[in-house]
Design a protein around this motif. Structure first.
Motif, PDB file in Angstrom:
ATOM      1  N   GLU A 401     -32.559  96.466  42.748  1.00 18.67           N
ATOM      2  CA  GLU A 401     -33.379  96.527  43.960  1.00 18.67           C
ATOM      3  C   GLU A 401     -32.864  95.629  45.080  1.00 18.67           C
ATOM      4  OE1 GLU A 401     -35.959  98.475  44.574  1.00 18.67           O
ATOM      5  OE2 GLU A 401     -35.951  99.415  42.581  1.00 18.67           O
ATOM      6  N   VAL A 402     -31.856  94.795  44.793  1.00 15.87           N
ATOM      7  CA  VAL A 402     -31.387  93.817  45.790  1.00 15.87           C
ATOM      8  C   VAL A 402     -30.868  94.505  47.043  1.00 15.87           C
ATOM      9  CG1 VAL A 402     -29.641  92.068  46.261  1.00 15.87           C
ATOM     10  CG2 VAL A 402     -30.915  91.991  44.117  1.00 15.87           C
ATOM     11  N   ALA A 403     -30.077  95.548  46.893  1.00 18.49           N
ATOM     12  CA  ALA A 403     -29.494  96.222  48.054  1.00 18.49           C
ATOM     13  C   ALA A 403     -30.586  96.834  48.933  1.00 18.49           C
ATOM     14  CB  ALA A 403     -28.509  97.297  47.605  1.00 18.49           C
ATOM     15  N   GLY A 404     -31.567  97.466  48.322  1.00 21.61           N
ATOM     16  CA  GLY A 404     -32.652  98.064  49.101  1.00 21.61           C
ATOM     17  C   GLY A 404     -33.464  97.018  49.834  1.00 21.61           C
ATOM     18  N   LEU A 405     -33.735  95.901  49.176  1.00 21.98           N
ATOM     19  CA  LEU A 405     -34.475  94.820  49.825  1.00 21.98           C
ATOM     20  C   LEU A 405     -33.673  94.239  50.977  1.00 21.98           C
ATOM     21  CD1 LEU A 405     -36.799  92.798  50.044  1.00 21.98           C
ATOM     22  CD2 LEU A 405     -35.642  91.414  48.311  1.00 21.98           C
ATOM     23  N   THR A 406     -32.398  94.013  50.746  1.00 17.71           N
ATOM     24  CA  THR A 406     -31.536  93.450  51.784  1.00 17.71           C
ATOM     25  C   THR A 406     -31.514  94.348  53.015  1.00 17.71           C
ATOM     26  OG1 THR A 406     -30.141  92.330  50.159  1.00 17.71           O
ATOM     27  CG2 THR A 406     -29.177  92.748  52.321  1.00 17.71           C
ATOM     28  N   ALA A 407     -31.388  95.635  52.798  1.00 13.71           N
ATOM     29  CA  ALA A 407     -31.378  96.575  53.922  1.00 13.71           C
ATOM     30  C   ALA A 407     -32.707  96.552  54.665  1.00 13.71           C
ATOM     31  CB  ALA A 407     -31.072  97.979  53.421  1.00 13.71           C
ATOM     32  N   GLY A 408     -33.803  96.482  53.914  1.00 15.25           N
ATOM     33  CA  GLY A 408     -35.115  96.446  54.546  1.00 15.25           C
ATOM     34  C   GLY A 408     -35.327  95.184  55.367  1.00 15.25           C
ATOM     35  N   LEU A 409     -34.860  94.048  54.862  1.00 14.35           N
ATOM     36  CA  LEU A 409     -34.996  92.791  55.594  1.00 14.35           C
ATOM     37  C   LEU A 409     -34.105  92.779  56.839  1.00 14.35           C
ATOM     38  CD1 LEU A 409     -35.105  90.391  52.518  1.00 14.35           C
ATOM     39  CD2 LEU A 409     -36.979  90.808  54.129  1.00 14.35           C
ATOM     40  N   ASP A 410     -32.894  93.295  56.705  1.00 15.69           N
ATOM     41  CA  ASP A 410     -32.000  93.384  57.872  1.00 15.69           C
ATOM     42  C   ASP A 410     -32.641  94.220  58.980  1.00 15.69           C
ATOM     43  OD1 ASP A 410     -29.975  91.820  56.845  1.00 15.69           O
ATOM     44  OD2 ASP A 410     -28.794  93.507  56.084  1.00 15.69           O
ATOM     45  N   ALA A 411     -33.355  95.247  58.588  1.00 15.04           N
ATOM     46  CA  ALA A 411     -33.953  96.162  59.571  1.00 15.04           C
ATOM     47  C   ALA A 411     -35.069  95.503  60.375  1.00 15.04           C
ATOM     48  CB  ALA A 411     -34.480  97.414  58.859  1.00 15.04           C
ATOM     49  N   ILE A 412     -35.641  94.415  59.868  1.00 21.13           N
ATOM     50  CA  ILE A 412     -36.704  93.714  60.618  1.00 21.13           C
ATOM     51  C   ILE A 412     -36.196  92.367  61.140  1.00 21.13           C
ATOM     52  CG2 ILE A 412     -38.630  94.888  59.504  1.00 21.13           C
ATOM     53  CD1 ILE A 412     -38.942  92.450  57.658  1.00 21.13           C
ATOM     54  N   ASP A 413     -34.892  92.278  61.363  1.00 24.93           N
ATOM     55  CA  ASP A 413     -34.256  91.088  61.950  1.00 24.93           C
ATOM     56  C   ASP A 413     -34.415  89.853  61.068  1.00 24.93           C
ATOM     57  OD1 ASP A 413     -32.737  89.718  63.864  1.00 24.93           O
ATOM     58  OD2 ASP A 413     -34.535  88.994  64.906  1.00 24.93           O
ATOM     59  N   LEU A 414     -34.307  90.065  59.756  1.00 19.47           N
ATOM     60  CA  LEU A 414     -34.295  88.950  58.812  1.00 19.47           C
ATOM     61  C   LEU A 414     -33.065  89.107  57.914  1.00 19.47           C
ATOM     62  CD1 LEU A 414     -38.071  88.733  57.796  1.00 19.47           C
ATOM     63  CD2 LEU A 414     -36.809  87.186  59.316  1.00 19.47           C
ATOM     64  N   PRO A 415     -31.886  88.808  58.446  1.00 19.89           N
ATOM     65  CA  PRO A 415     -30.656  89.020  57.672  1.00 19.89           C
ATOM     66  C   PRO A 415     -30.551  88.077  56.484  1.00 19.89           C
ATOM     67  CG  PRO A 415     -30.178  87.865  59.720  1.00 19.89           C
ATOM     68  CD  PRO A 415     -31.609  88.303  59.799  1.00 19.89           C
ATOM     69  N   VAL A 416     -30.082  88.622  55.383  1.00 18.52           N
ATOM     70  CA  VAL A 416     -29.898  87.827  54.165  1.00 18.52           C
ATOM     71  C   VAL A 416     -28.655  86.947  54.267  1.00 18.52           C
ATOM     72  CG1 VAL A 416     -29.460  88.023  51.683  1.00 18.52           C
ATOM     73  CG2 VAL A 416     -31.153  89.504  52.774  1.00 18.52           C
ATOM     74  N   ALA A 417     -27.715  87.337  55.109  1.00 21.02           N
ATOM     75  CA  ALA A 417     -26.504  86.541  55.318  1.00 21.02           C
ATOM     76  C   ALA A 417     -26.420  86.158  56.798  1.00 21.02           C
ATOM     77  CB  ALA A 417     -25.269  87.326  54.889  1.00 21.02           C
ATOM     78  N   PRO A 418     -27.282  85.251  57.253  1.00 18.14           N
ATOM     79  CA  PRO A 418     -27.306  84.885  58.676  1.00 18.14           C
ATOM     80  C   PRO A 418     -26.098  84.033  59.052  1.00 18.14           C
ATOM     81  CG  PRO A 418     -28.756  83.443  57.467  1.00 18.14           C
ATOM     82  CD  PRO A 418     -28.256  84.463  56.483  1.00 18.14           C
ATOM     83  N   SER A 419     -25.845  83.923  60.332  1.00 20.20           N
ATOM     84  CA  SER A 419     -24.807  83.014  60.802  1.00 20.20           C
ATOM     85  C   SER A 419     -25.197  81.581  60.482  1.00 20.20           C
ATOM     86  CB  SER A 419     -24.624  83.163  62.315  1.00 20.20           C
ATOM     87  OG  SER A 419     -25.768  82.634  62.999  1.00 20.20           O
ATOM     88  N   GLU A 420     -24.194  80.693  60.465  1.00 17.62           N
ATOM     89  CA  GLU A 420     -24.505  79.274  60.263  1.00 17.62           C
ATOM     90  C   GLU A 420     -25.432  78.768  61.369  1.00 17.62           C
ATOM     91  OE1 GLU A 420     -24.067  77.390  57.798  1.00 17.62           O
ATOM     92  OE2 GLU A 420     -22.672  78.584  56.619  1.00 17.62           O
ATOM     93  N   TRP A 421     -25.274  79.289  62.556  1.00 18.90           N
ATOM     94  CA  TRP A 421     -26.123  78.859  63.679  1.00 18.90           C
ATOM     95  C   TRP A 421     -27.585  79.198  63.413  1.00 18.90           C
ATOM     96  CZ3 TRP A 421     -23.288  75.687  66.132  1.00 18.90           C
ATOM     97  CH2 TRP A 421     -21.926  75.934  66.329  1.00 18.90           C
ATOM     98  N   ARG A 422     -27.816  80.418  63.009  1.00 18.59           N
ATOM     99  CA  ARG A 422     -29.191  80.857  62.752  1.00 18.59           C
ATOM    100  C   ARG A 422     -29.769  80.148  61.523  1.00 18.59           C
ATOM    101  NH1 ARG A 422     -31.680  86.815  63.320  1.00 18.59           N
ATOM    102  NH2 ARG A 422     -33.606  86.522  62.148  1.00 18.59           N
TER     103      ARG A 422
END
Length: 562
Positions: A401-422
């Protein structure tokens, strides 16, 4: 020869030249207005008036001592009236700063929320709070634009799912920080959750501790990553392994930042999990009885601890409150990894995964929180955690389920792999809502992060930027790589402008140290992206191997920090 000071207990206290207002000195006469209104009526009692009077008769019916005092005991602060600039923060009467709306903090001790609880908070946000929501660095959620007329209904909805706003603010034991990966991290020393729950059940909302000299902050974590900022809480229980007794907690007391930053001190005592609530009660009782109540700016436990020292504090705790000695114990092991925010995809001890994301400076919305709750229920067990670094975790995610969750979070501007700045930005509420603030913080942080992602997109070194709207350090400015303390000044034309005093090279965990203040270094708000880019570039140019930014900042020439 100067004689060493005599060790004292409750029964043999030193003579003071000026009363501190400590109850243990034998005189409980209130010495300031805050102490007066607390003595006149317990802050917890205001709930009945809110439900029976103020919610029915409206904002104008609320007297000042309830409005700006006791209502905090139920998580309510009046928010700042729009349009008042930072230059007027310290000059206007409190009544002139008050808007007829409230900020509301919801307790989520240990950052723990179920999908149903998160949906409830999200619904309150969208229906009653103009879709506002901030994840704070105290592991809870605060809402804005709350009307007093709506508070009883909000409480009803929260309490129906096991949530409360009791003692979320005020001179009380506030939200207890806990490891957001308690009970699931493979490297955990032990799970402190049972102790957190027992403290909540026994003491939160009790008149026994509803009149403290000031706020009281607690942290309990068995994580070796030291993920609850234990050095800057009033009391912290940090996971350690005793060579004879096994896993337990090391006790730290008297930390706090604001205008007089102090790190907590170790008592040197080892506490088993089942004794944590008793020791917590002893520490908070010392604060209640011996804390300085005369001056608000010296009423935090850190000032008592600074005067007493760890040895005397432990002696009073053992002799007067526990009635027994604590077992001597080891200090926690410094973590090998600088990361303490739990962002990304990580394996749990049960074979599933937790997934951590980074809202920019904690700013989200009810709409976003509802989406997170739905994703957590769809792809995991529904358990969600908030972190002391303004991050959100979704727990118990099967690998498939990790890939589906990651995609869903990315879609609401909550990236699982954010920039160091963010990933590294933290910000307090700021002038948008806070009556103490001088400058904007949340929007400023977002602007700076977006600009740094554009200018230095490949920057891959841990780099924390904490933005604070005033000197009170709610965003922990003194323990960030770059701490920005908001101020106001006038430009050459006499216009009021927002500026930031810069603190550099602070940190907790592996190398706890307060940030370095560079002489007369103040950066206009509009120039922050230029300054951060310049600073980061110099750091990369001068970095020695895998040197951390904080280490470089403390050795760098002052001119290189400008």
């Amino acid at each position: 020869m100067t004689q060493a000071p005599e060790r004292t207990t409750r029964h043999t206290r030193p003579t003071r030249t000026q009363a501190t207002g400590a109850w243990a000195d034998g005189d409980a006469t209130p010495l300031n207005h805050n102490e007066e209104f607390k003595a006149a009526d317990d802050g917890l009692n205001v709930r009945a008036r809110i439900e029976e009077v103020y919610a029915k008769e409206g904002f104008a019916s609320i007297p000042g001592d309830d409005l700006r005092g006791r209502m905090r005991w139920w998580g309510l602060y009046t928010q700042r009236k729009p349009g008042i600039d930072g230059g007027q923060t310290a000059t206007l009467d409190p009544a002139e700063l008050d808007d007829e709306y409230f900020m509301l903090r919801v307790r989520s001790d240990g950052g723990a929320l179920s999908a149903d609880q998160l949906r409830t908070i999200a619904g309150i946000s969208t229906e009653f709070a103009r879709d506002t929501a901030d994840v704070t660095d105290r592991q809870n959620i605060q809402l804005h634009w709350i009307r007093i007329e709506d508070v009883p209904e909000i409480w009803s909805r929260l309490e129906a799912v096991g949530l409360t706003t009791a003692e979320a603010c005020g001179d009380t034991p506030r939200v207890i920080l806990g490891s957001p990966v308690a009970g699931i991290a493979a490297d955990e020393v032990l799970d402190g959750t049972p102790a957190v729950r027992e403290i909540l059940e026994r003491y939160i909302g009790s008149p026994e501790f509803s009149n403290l000299p000031r706020k009281f902050k607690t942290a309990v974590s068995g994580s070796p990553s030291l993920d609850v900022a234990h050095e800057v809480n009033d009391v912290s229980f940090v996971g350690v392994v005793h060579p004879e007794h096994g896993p337990g907690f090391d006790v730290w007391v008297g930390g706090g930042l604001s205008t007089n930053p102090m790190f907590a001190q170790r008592l040197g005592g080892w506490v088993p999990l089942e004794d944590v609530p008793e020791v917590w009660k002893g520490v908070v009782s010392i604060f209640r009885d011996h804390g300085y109540r005369r001056l608000r700016n010296r009423a935090r436990l850190k000032f008592l601890m600074a005067d007493w020292g760890a040895e005397r504090f432990r002696e009073v705790l053992e002799q007067d409150y526990l009635g027994r000695r604590l077992v001597d114990g080891p200090a926690p092991v410094a973590p090998s990894d600088q990361r303490r925010d739990h962002v990304g995809v990580h394996p749990q001890q049960d074979g599933r995964f937790w997934v951590g994301v980074a809202p920019v400076a904690g700013r989200v919305s009810g709409t976003t929180l509802y989406a997170v709750a739905e994703l957590a229920a769809r792809h995991g067990s529904g358990r969600v955690r908030l972190t002391p670094h303004q991050k959100i975790l979704v727990l118990d995610v099967p690998q498939q389920e990790v890939a589906g969750l990651t995609a869903g979070l990315d879609a609401i501007d909550l990236p699982v792999a954010p920039s160091e700045w963010r990933r590294g930005v933290l910000a307090c509420t700021g002038i948008e809502f806070c009556k103490l603030a001088l400058v904007e913080t949340k929007a400023r942080a977002r602007t700076v992060i977006a600009e740094m992602e554009r200018r230095l997109p490949d920057f891959d070194v841990p780099f924390t930027i904490h933005v604070n709207g005033c000197p009170n350090a709610c965003a922990r400015t003194q323990v960030a790589d770059v701490g920005l303390k908001g101020m106001v000044s006038k430009d050459d034309e006499g216009n009021l402008v927002e500026v930031f005093q810069v603190h550099l090279g602070g940190g907790l965990g592996t190398h706890p140290q307060l940030a370095r203040k560079t002489r007369a270094l103040k950066v206009p708000a509009e120039e922050l992206p230029d300054y951060i880019e310049r600073l980061a570039t110099r750091f990369l140019e001068q970095r020695d191997g895998d040197e951390a930014f904080a280490t470089w900042a403390h050795r760098a020439d002052e001119d290189d920090l400008r």
